[in-house]
Write a protein that holds these residues in place. Structure first.
Motif, PDB file in Angstrom:
ATOM      1  N   ILE A  63      -6.956 -26.451   9.232  1.00 43.54           N
ATOM      2  CA  ILE A  63      -8.261 -26.456   9.898  1.00 43.54           C
ATOM      3  C   ILE A  63      -9.370 -25.983   8.965  1.00 43.54           C
ATOM      4  O   ILE A  63     -10.438 -26.601   8.893  1.00 43.54           O
ATOM      5  CB  ILE A  63      -8.204 -25.577  11.165  1.00 43.54           C
ATOM      6  N   THR A  76      -2.558 -32.065  11.684  1.00 43.37           N
ATOM      7  CA  THR A  76      -3.591 -31.164  12.213  1.00 43.37           C
ATOM      8  C   THR A  76      -4.870 -31.250  11.395  1.00 43.37           C
ATOM      9  O   THR A  76      -5.964 -30.988  11.912  1.00 43.37           O
ATOM     10  CB  THR A  76      -3.073 -29.712  12.252  1.00 43.37           C
ATOM     11  N   GLY A  80      -8.500 -31.150  13.164  1.00 45.25           N
ATOM     12  CA  GLY A  80      -8.798 -29.717  13.052  1.00 45.25           C
ATOM     13  C   GLY A  80      -9.899 -29.425  12.064  1.00 45.25           C
ATOM     14  O   GLY A  80     -10.820 -28.641  12.351  1.00 45.25           O
ATOM     15  N   MET A  83     -13.290 -30.507  13.395  1.00 40.96           N
ATOM     16  CA  MET A  83     -13.834 -29.511  14.326  1.00 40.96           C
ATOM     17  C   MET A  83     -14.460 -28.350  13.565  1.00 40.96           C
ATOM     18  O   MET A  83     -15.536 -27.851  13.934  1.00 40.96           O
ATOM     19  CB  MET A  83     -12.734 -28.994  15.259  1.00 40.96           C
ATOM     20  N   ALA A  92     -10.846 -24.424  17.456  1.00 45.21           N
ATOM     21  CA  ALA A  92      -9.731 -25.183  16.881  1.00 45.21           C
ATOM     22  C   ALA A  92      -8.546 -24.266  16.593  1.00 45.21           C
ATOM     23  O   ALA A  92      -7.389 -24.595  16.901  1.00 45.21           O
ATOM     24  CB  ALA A  92     -10.173 -25.890  15.602  1.00 45.21           C
ATOM     25  N   ASP A 228     -12.406 -28.268  26.801  1.00 46.40           N
ATOM     26  CA  ASP A 228     -11.299 -28.279  25.831  1.00 46.40           C
ATOM     27  C   ASP A 228      -9.961 -28.104  26.536  1.00 46.40           C
ATOM     28  O   ASP A 228      -8.997 -28.826  26.256  1.00 46.40           O
ATOM     29  CB  ASP A 228     -11.482 -27.161  24.795  1.00 46.40           C
ATOM     30  N   GLY A 278     -12.569 -35.054  15.321  1.00 46.52           N
ATOM     31  CA  GLY A 278     -12.689 -33.751  15.963  1.00 46.52           C
ATOM     32  C   GLY A 278     -12.184 -33.722  17.388  1.00 46.52           C
ATOM     33  O   GLY A 278     -12.611 -32.893  18.182  1.00 46.52           O
ATOM     34  N   VAL A 280      -9.986 -32.614  20.281  1.00 50.01           N
ATOM     35  CA  VAL A 280      -9.226 -31.387  20.462  1.00 50.01           C
ATOM     36  C   VAL A 280      -7.756 -31.684  20.759  1.00 50.01           C
ATOM     37  O   VAL A 280      -6.865 -30.903  20.396  1.00 50.01           O
ATOM     38  CB  VAL A 280      -9.883 -30.522  21.574  1.00 50.01           C
ATOM     39  N   VAL A 283      -5.508 -31.698  17.762  1.00 45.42           N
ATOM     40  CA  VAL A 283      -5.061 -30.402  17.257  1.00 45.42           C
ATOM     41  C   VAL A 283      -3.940 -29.861  18.144  1.00 45.42           C
ATOM     42  O   VAL A 283      -2.907 -29.376  17.661  1.00 45.42           O
ATOM     43  CB  VAL A 283      -6.227 -29.387  17.212  1.00 45.42           C
TER      44      VAL A 283
END
Length: 482
Positions: A63, A76, A80, A83, A92, A228, A278, A280, A283
């Protein structure tokens, strides 16, 4: 003491996962010598903590730096890091942590409920069934390995040959010792594992460029928004189920689970174009899947005695050195080890959440340390660890030899995981093969006249045929080159 070893394991695992270029395989290989001085329960608890802790830690560097600390965290990076660039690094990281912890607890309960019945089924297995089952496991490991099929088969054969070095337990004859007294007892798993997955990776990493800079700015507002959570929870549930199943496959585990979960979520999404920008769910899904896959990969080891990936193979080696044969008898003869491991996974996943979110700042500072400064320290620890296992300078020499061989494997794009799996399983396969022939008075048809053994061999032949299909082979090698 077991709680302390659990804490040490998850902290070390997180740190190893955070640092790009290392990984749970390298960490477990380096710490294997230390585990020999612990009780079997404490050793397995610590090594397991390192494994699933690294799945958690790998998301941090993915991330913040867009570089996966662990192979299962590659996916990821896609959403991630996007984000983080949008100023949402905090949510994240929190989504990755919460998804991992939920999946970890759910998959641990899966082990607790389903491992004992599987162990009862495994008690029906005789020597012939074990040989067929382990051959099936090796074939599946080759099927799921990356790169050339011929290279993966070569690694498998080489691992089996290395496992035969030493004294034949039946005849007492010396095999492939080259007249070297130190090889009479065979090659130890510690120099092989450290050389293949520690020293070789260090040599290869020294050639690579330094990593990218850490995302600038203060990381705050960790708690995700209501939207989220709404988007994440279905993805986490699906990914946990998928990861729990894929973790059972030989050669599968965390990496296969994370890729599979991401692909599944992208296919099910109403707007797939959000992924890579991005999303969610991009992730949450891989992080839940890799943690679930990491923990259910213990089921084949504890119920059938088959390591499902290279990390679990190292743990099988640690159990065997402690005098414990992995398999269905573990639950009966060592219930404290099995249920102690289950309890440590539940507690360890909660520890990961409570400890690591407040430590995000420390991990960010750790990522800023020049990468090449870690290597000399790691090499010193590896040499000390190998020497202290048997007080043998020859083992340090073997470490260097396998390190150089591993570097060549990396250059030739040969994945060494099948080699380690075959090396660990070879003594068990050989022992059961000889037992089966003794039972049948030398009649090899015992492997096809027993129904379970025959079914496993047919399944192995099907996987082998699928592996040799030209279309599948081209697709797999093309994906590896990309």
């Amino acid at each position: 003491m077991n709680l302390m070893y659990c804490l040490i394991g998850v902290l070390l695992g997180t740190m190893i996962g955070v640092l790009p270029g290392l990984g749970p395989l390298n960490a477990v290989a380096m710490l294997l010598p230390i585990s020999f001085h612990m009780t079997p329960v404490a050793a397995l608890i610590m090594l397991a903590g390192i494994y699933y802790g690294a799945q958690y830690g790998g998301s941090t560097s993915s991330i913040l730096v867009n570089m996966p600390g662990e192979t299962s965290s590659v996916v990821t990076c896609l959403d991630g890091h996007q984000m983080a660039r949008q100023g949402r690094a905090g949510p994240a990281l929190a989504i990755a942590a919460l998804s991992s912890v939920f999946a970890g607890i759910a998959s641990t309960l899966f082990i607790a409920f389903f491992a004992p019945p599987l162990a009862q089924v495994a008690l029906l297995f005789g020597p012939a069934e074990y040989v067929s089952l382990m051959l099936l496991g090796l074939i599946v490991a080759v099927v799921l390995a990356t790169g050339s099929i011929l290279a993966a088969l070569g690694m498998l054969v080489l691992g089996l040959l290395l496992g035969t070095v030493g004294i034949d337990v039946v005849s007492g004859a010396f095999r492939m010792t080259l007249g070297i007294p130190a090889l009479v007892d065979g090659i130890g798993i510690v120099p092989v594992a450290m050389g293949l997955f520690g020293m070789g990776e260090i040599i290869a990493n020294l050639e690579r460029k330094e990593r990218q800079g850490v995302v600038a700015g203060r990381i705050d507002h960790l708690w995700p928004s209501r939207d989220d959570f709404r988007r994440c929870w279905p993805a986490v549930l699906r990914a946990t189920g998928l990861g729990s199943i894929l973790g059972l496959l030989p050669g599968g585990g965390a990496m296969l689970a994370s890729f599979g979960a991401y692909a599944m979520e992208k296919k099910l999404a109403a707007d797939p174009s959000r992924f890579g920008k991005g999303a969610v769910e991009g992730v949450a899904a891989p992080e839940a899947a890799n943690n679930a896959g990491a923990q259910t990969s213990f089921i084949p080891l504890l119920t059938l005695g088959i390591p499902s990936n290279a990390v679990i193979a190292l743990m099988a080696g640690a159990m065997m050195i402690h005098g414990i044969t992995p398999g269905p008898d573990v639950m009966k003869s060592k219930p404290d080890l099995f249920w102690g491991l289950i309890a440590s996974m539940l507690i360890g996943n909660v520890m990961l959440l409570i400890i690591n979110l407040p430590l995000v700042g420390i991990w960010v500072r750790l990522l800023k340390i020049p990468y090449h400064l870690f290597y000399p320290m790691i090499l010193v620890f590896m040499c000390i660890g190998v020497y202290t296992v048997s007080n043998s300078g020859f083992d340090v020499f073997l470490l260097v030899v396998f390190g150089f061989i591993s570097y060549l494997f990396i250059k030739w794009k040969c994945e060494p995981a099948p080699l380690l799996l075959a090396f660990v399983l070879e003594p068990i396969i050989e022992q059961n093969f000889k037992r089966a022939l003794q039972i049948s008075y030398g009649d090899p048809t015992i492997f096809v006249t027993r129904p379970i053994s025959l079914a496993l061999l047919i399944l192995g032949a099907v996987f082998l045929a699928l592996m040799l299909l030209p279309a599948l082979r081209r697709k797999r090698e093309h994906a590896f080159q990309e």
